[in-house]
Design a protein around this motif. Structure first.
Motif, PDB file in Angstrom:
ATOM      1  N   SER A  83      -7.452  57.358   6.224  1.00 15.34           N
ATOM      2  CA  SER A  83      -6.276  58.219   6.400  1.00 15.34           C
ATOM      3  C   SER A  83      -5.116  57.735   5.549  1.00 15.34           C
ATOM      4  N   ARG A  84      -4.958  56.407   5.405  1.00 14.11           N
ATOM      5  CA  ARG A  84      -3.906  55.868   4.542  1.00 14.11           C
ATOM      6  C   ARG A  84      -4.149  56.260   3.084  1.00 14.11           C
ATOM      7  N   LEU A  85      -5.423  56.258   2.702  1.00 14.27           N
ATOM      8  CA  LEU A  85      -5.749  56.637   1.323  1.00 14.27           C
ATOM      9  C   LEU A  85      -5.448  58.114   1.090  1.00 14.27           C
ATOM     10  N   CYS A 127      -1.950  59.064   0.256  1.00 14.40           N
ATOM     11  CA  CYS A 127      -1.438  58.702  -1.071  1.00 14.40           C
ATOM     12  C   CYS A 127      -1.405  59.890  -2.025  1.00 14.40           C
ATOM     13  N   PHE A 128      -2.110  60.955  -1.693  1.00 20.08           N
ATOM     14  CA  PHE A 128      -2.236  62.096  -2.604  1.00 20.08           C
ATOM     15  C   PHE A 128      -1.315  63.215  -2.136  1.00 20.08           C
ATOM     16  N   VAL A 147     -14.303  57.832  -5.395  1.00 23.33           N
ATOM     17  CA  VAL A 147     -14.006  58.953  -6.276  1.00 23.33           C
ATOM     18  C   VAL A 147     -13.225  59.987  -5.474  1.00 23.33           C
ATOM     19  N   CYS A 148     -12.052  60.317  -5.949  1.00 22.72           N
ATOM     20  CA  CYS A 148     -11.165  61.249  -5.254  1.00 22.72           C
ATOM     21  C   CYS A 148     -11.101  62.540  -6.067  1.00 22.72           C
ATOM     22  N   ARG A 195      -0.550  56.283  -8.381  1.00 20.45           N
ATOM     23  CA  ARG A 195      -0.670  54.822  -8.481  1.00 20.45           C
ATOM     24  C   ARG A 195       0.413  54.131  -7.664  1.00 20.45           C
ATOM     25  N   ARG A 196       1.639  54.670  -7.719  1.00 17.94           N
ATOM     26  CA  ARG A 196       2.717  54.075  -6.940  1.00 17.94           C
ATOM     27  C   ARG A 196       2.424  54.166  -5.444  1.00 17.94           C
TER      28      ARG A 196
END
Length: 492
Positions: free
Chosen positions: A124-126, A129-130, A148-149, A165-166
């Motif tokens: 969920s944290r990943l 990021c988007f 792979v996203c 990336r940030r």
């Protein structure tokens, strides 16, 4: 001379195979090396047995090359790792349904954990990021040591990469390398791979000036010995009169200067983009040219295609800027001599420059009568260095794989188009080798190199017009070096 060329080719071939294909196939490297060296060994043996009048027929050379290359590809494919199969039940386990039900989920969970670089609780944290307005994430695919996203890019690649990336760094620190590249369906995707140097990068020694200077001193000696031999000073002679070694210094110093400029260009461009890189390391050898060249190692991933272009192009261009005046001066102090059966592009005592358009133009401007088919050029030691610098520039500008030219076209056109350009270049060089058999070893090396290099972290942001123009200039320079001189020029 043939023995040393074969030895040089064998060492370079084995090094390329060891670094490029050993990780993607279980076929022994020595077997792949033997297959790829077979054409050179067979053709060299043919020439040695048949003598001067026994030239190898073109169809025979093509057949040998095609058979060995096909066998190489088959061995590479045959030895590729098999896909992971379901875990087997241990032989000493019980056959009862209860035992099977207990063991299979445990092994499957172990397998899944190995395939996930992040824990399930971190997913969920990943996903957070988007940003939807930057990259609309659709699904996550877990591969060994990578995530792979896939999704839809909703802004320009540079802004998307910087934002994602940030966000990833805020959530996971320097734990991952974030890569933006084009997927198989030509749609952008993000790849998160564990950063192998996240905790050890600061502990690794990057520059070793003592080692760099030691290699330079040894290479200075070996190239000075080679230069003395080009001047006709035998080994026994300079060993009894060491002062005669000074005759080899013009060749040695000029060649080392060209190599230093070439690798220095890479080094300075890498430092400009804040990349971690080693000092230039020279490679001494006690025979033939006295050196295998020099190299720098870049320890940081390429941040974007602009950095990839700058680092790759600067070396050949800076080296060429020194090569050209040295070659000009050296040719001005060379002599035109009668040609013989031994004349060719590998004979420094009787060089015939017609195989290269640029070299022919320079010779025509500097040495009167040097393009006469009945004449050859006895190269001055500085001219030998300039000539080798010209060959070095052309070889590195070849748009294939890990060569500078391969990185350059990758930065200009993307990895997929660069691979197609590399394949066409291989075929064109094979055709050129039929005209000039001396280029066969060069062509064989190009076929050994992988077509693709590693992607930059941001592999989608395109170059500006100035860099694209400079890249086209480099490709034009490559063409005028490797293309033979037209009959009209030779006749003049």
């Amino acid at each position: 001379m043939t023995f040393w060329l074969l030895l040089l080719l064998g060492l370079i071939t084995y090094t390329i195979l060891q670094r490029s294909v050993s990780r993607i196939t279980r076929t022994p490297v020595w077997l792949l090396w033997l297959v790829m060296m077979t054409p050179a060994l067979v053709l060299s043996a043919w020439a040695a047995i048949a003598g001067d009048d026994g030239s190898v027929p073109a169809f025979v050379a093509i057949a040998i090359f095609a058979i060995c290359f096909s066998l190489y590809l088959w061995l590479l494919y045959w030895g590729r790792p098999k896909p992971n199969s379901p875990p087997a039940t241990p032989s000493n386990s019980s056959n009862s349904p209860t035992a099977t039900a207990v063991s299979e989920p445990s092994e499957r969970q172990s397998l899944v954990s190995k395939l996930r670089p992040i824990a399930p609780a971190e997913e969920s944290r990943l996903r957070n990021c988007f940003n939807w307005s930057v990259f609309a994430l659709q699904n996550l695919e877990y591969l060994p040591q990578a995530v792979v996203c896939r999704g839809q890019l909703r802004t320009n690649p540079d802004r998307a990469y910087q934002t994602i990336r940030r966000n990833v760094e805020q959530q996971f620190g320097d734990r991952f390398l974030v890569v933006l590249q084009e997927g198989p369906n030509r749609k952008p995707l993000f790849v998160l791979a564990p950063n192998p140097k996240a905790k050890t990068a600061s502990l690794e020694p990057i520059r070793r000036p003592g080692l760099a200077w030691a290699l330079w001193v040894v290479t200075l000696f070996t190239t000075t010995v080679a230069g003395a031999q080009f001047m006709g000073v035998a080994t026994e002679t300079w060993q009894s009169e060491p002062n005669l070694l000074l005759r080899g210094l013009p060749y040695s110093l000029s060649l080392l200067a060209i190599l230093a400029f070439h690798e220095g260009g890479h080094f300075l461009a890498a430092r400009w983009h804040r990349l971690k890189t080693t000092l230039p390391y020279f490679i001494p050898v006690p025979f033939f040219l006295g050196t295998f060249g020099a190299f720098v190692q870049i320890r940081s991933p390429m941040p974007h295609r602009k950095a990839l272009f700058d680092v790759s192009v600067t070396g050949p261009l800076v080296g060429f800027l020194l090569t050209l005046p040295l070659l000009w001066w050296g040719l001005a102090h060379s002599e035109v001599v009668p040609a013989s059966e031994q004349s060719g592009l590998l004979n420094f005592d009787e060089l015939q420059p017609s195989f290269s358009l640029l070299l022919s133009l320079i010779c025509k401007a500097v040495l009167e009568g040097s393009l006469d088919p009945q004449k050859a050029i006895d190269l001055h030691p500085v001219a030998i260095s300039g000539y080798l610098g010209l060959i070095l520039t052309a070889f590195n500008l070849m748009p294939i794989g890990q060569l500078d030219g391969g990185h350059m076209v990758h930065a200009m056109f993307g990895r997929r188009t660069a691979s197609a350009i590399g394949q066409v270049t291989r075929l064109l060089m094979l055709m050129l080798a039929l005209i000039h058999p001396e280029l066969f070893l060069w062509t064989l090396l190009l076929f050994l190199m992988p077509l693709r290099d590693e992607p930059a972290l941001n592999d989608l942001t395109e170059l500006d017009n100035a860099r694209d123009f400079l890249g086209l200039v480099c490709l034009f320079l490559l063409a005028v070096v490797i293309l033979p001189a037209p009959r009209m020029l030779l006749g003049g």
